[in-house]
Write a protein that holds these residues in place. Sequence first.
Motif, mmCIF file in Angstrom:
data_model
loop_
_atom_site.group_PDB
_atom_site.id
_atom_site.type_symbol
_atom_site.label_atom_id
_atom_site.label_comp_id
_atom_site.label_asym_id
_atom_site.label_seq_id
_atom_site.Cartn_x
_atom_site.Cartn_y
_atom_site.Cartn_z
ATOM 1 N N ALA A 93 0.814 -1.216 0.000
ATOM 2 C CA ALA A 93 0.000 0.000 0.000
ATOM 3 C C ALA A 93 0.846 1.264 0.000
ATOM 4 N N TYR A 94 1.983 1.221 0.659
ATOM 5 C CA TYR A 94 2.836 2.403 0.795
ATOM 6 C C TYR A 94 4.281 2.068 0.427
ATOM 7 N N PRO A 95 4.547 1.719 -0.841
ATOM 8 C CA PRO A 95 5.893 1.293 -1.216
ATOM 9 C C PRO A 95 6.939 2.396 -1.132
ATOM 10 N N ARG A 96 6.534 3.646 -1.138
ATOM 11 C CA ARG A 96 7.505 4.747 -1.043
ATOM 12 C C ARG A 96 7.971 4.998 0.386
ATOM 13 N N LEU A 97 7.246 4.478 1.351
ATOM 14 C CA LEU A 97 7.618 4.668 2.752
ATOM 15 C C LEU A 97 8.880 3.863 3.047
ATOM 16 N N ALA A 98 9.869 4.519 3.612
ATOM 17 C CA ALA A 98 11.139 3.857 3.918
ATOM 18 C C ALA A 98 10.922 2.734 4.932
ATOM 19 N N VAL A 99 11.799 1.762 4.895
ATOM 20 C CA VAL A 99 11.651 0.565 5.716
ATOM 21 C C VAL A 99 11.742 0.871 7.209
ATOM 22 N N LEU A 100 12.687 1.707 7.622
ATOM 23 C CA LEU A 100 12.845 1.993 9.052
ATOM 24 C C LEU A 100 11.622 2.677 9.662
ATOM 25 N N PRO A 101 11.086 3.732 9.038
ATOM 26 C CA PRO A 101 9.862 4.315 9.599
ATOM 27 C C PRO A 101 8.687 3.340 9.595
ATOM 28 N N LEU A 102 8.590 2.522 8.545
ATOM 29 C CA LEU A 102 7.512 1.536 8.497
ATOM 30 C C LEU A 102 7.669 0.537 9.635
ATOM 31 N N PHE A 103 8.891 0.058 9.852
ATOM 32 C CA PHE A 103 9.140 -0.856 10.964
ATOM 33 C C PHE A 103 8.745 -0.213 12.291
ATOM 34 N N ALA A 104 9.156 1.034 12.484
ATOM 35 C CA ALA A 104 8.853 1.735 13.740
ATOM 36 C C ALA A 104 7.351 1.897 13.933
ATOM 37 N N LEU A 105 6.640 2.252 12.873
ATOM 38 C CA LEU A 105 5.187 2.423 12.978
ATOM 39 C C LEU A 105 4.484 1.108 13.316
ATOM 40 N N LEU A 106 4.877 0.044 12.640
ATOM 41 C CA LEU A 106 4.240 -1.245 12.893
ATOM 42 C C LEU A 106 4.610 -1.792 14.270
ATOM 43 N N ALA A 107 5.865 -1.624 14.684
ATOM 44 C CA ALA A 107 6.257 -2.059 16.027
ATOM 45 C C ALA A 107 5.511 -1.236 17.078
ATOM 46 N N GLY A 108 5.330 0.052 16.811
ATOM 47 C CA GLY A 108 4.555 0.898 17.712
ATOM 48 C C GLY A 108 3.105 0.449 17.802
ATOM 49 N N PHE A 109 2.552 0.018 16.675
ATOM 50 C CA PHE A 109 1.179 -0.499 16.679
ATOM 51 C C PHE A 109 1.097 -1.765 17.543
ATOM 52 N N GLY A 110 2.094 -2.634 17.425
ATOM 53 C CA GLY A 110 2.118 -3.835 18.265
ATOM 54 C C GLY A 110 2.204 -3.485 19.745
ATOM 55 N N ALA A 111 3.032 -2.499 20.080
ATOM 56 C CA ALA A 111 3.141 -2.063 21.476
ATOM 57 C C ALA A 111 1.831 -1.440 21.951
ATOM 58 N N PHE A 112 1.174 -0.684 21.072
ATOM 59 C CA PHE A 112 -0.113 -0.082 21.417
ATOM 60 C C PHE A 112 -1.154 -1.152 21.721
ATOM 61 N N ILE A 113 -1.139 -2.234 20.951
ATOM 62 C CA ILE A 113 -2.066 -3.334 21.222
ATOM 63 C C ILE A 113 -1.789 -3.910 22.607
ATOM 64 N N GLU A 114 -0.530 -4.140 22.924
ATOM 65 C CA GLU A 114 -0.199 -4.714 24.237
ATOM 66 C C GLU A 114 -0.568 -3.759 25.363
ATOM 67 N N LEU A 115 -0.343 -2.475 25.182
ATOM 68 C CA LEU A 115 -0.732 -1.504 26.206
ATOM 69 C C LEU A 115 -2.259 -1.450 26.351
ATOM 70 N N SER A 116 -2.968 -1.582 25.244
ATOM 71 C CA SER A 116 -4.439 -1.615 25.301
ATOM 72 C C SER A 116 -4.912 -2.836 26.082
ATOM 73 N N GLN A 117 -4.238 -3.954 25.882
ATOM 74 C CA GLN A 117 -4.624 -5.177 26.596
ATOM 75 C C GLN A 117 -4.306 -5.097 28.085
#
Length: 134
Positions: free
Chosen positions: A55-79
């Motif tokens: 969906a977002y091929p222009r997005l650099a790998v490091l920011p994408l990794f950080a965003l997705l890892a942050g989403f995973g952490a957000f899920i754990e904090l929500s739980q």
Amino acid sequence: MSPLHRLFVLAFWAAVIFAYVSAVLPAAEAPHISMWDKLNHMAAFFTITFLARAAYPRLAVLPLFALLAGFGAFIELSQAVPFIHRDAEWDDWFADIVAILVGLVLAWPFAVLANRRRARRASAAQEAPPALDP
């Protein structure tokens, strides 16, 4: 934006919403593909990562990794919120990160192909003669 690109964007956001809702539902009601919780996390985050790269091929790998890892952490904090009645485990977040890394590696060739295709379309559009107005 091509119809295929729109489909990837829609699928990515649908997967993100589905993953979050599944994560905050009571464990007995949450959809799962395996009895092993870590495999469920890995399947979800691999899918989300692959769709994010498409969906977002222009997005650099490091920011994408950080965003997705942050989403995973957000899920754990929500739980961790008591009225959610779920168990927050950092092992789940680690499973998310492993799946994100695998997803980024396996999606890399597809992102390269998408960038090449986009570059070809852009150069073809620049080379095309201007349309004549009547």
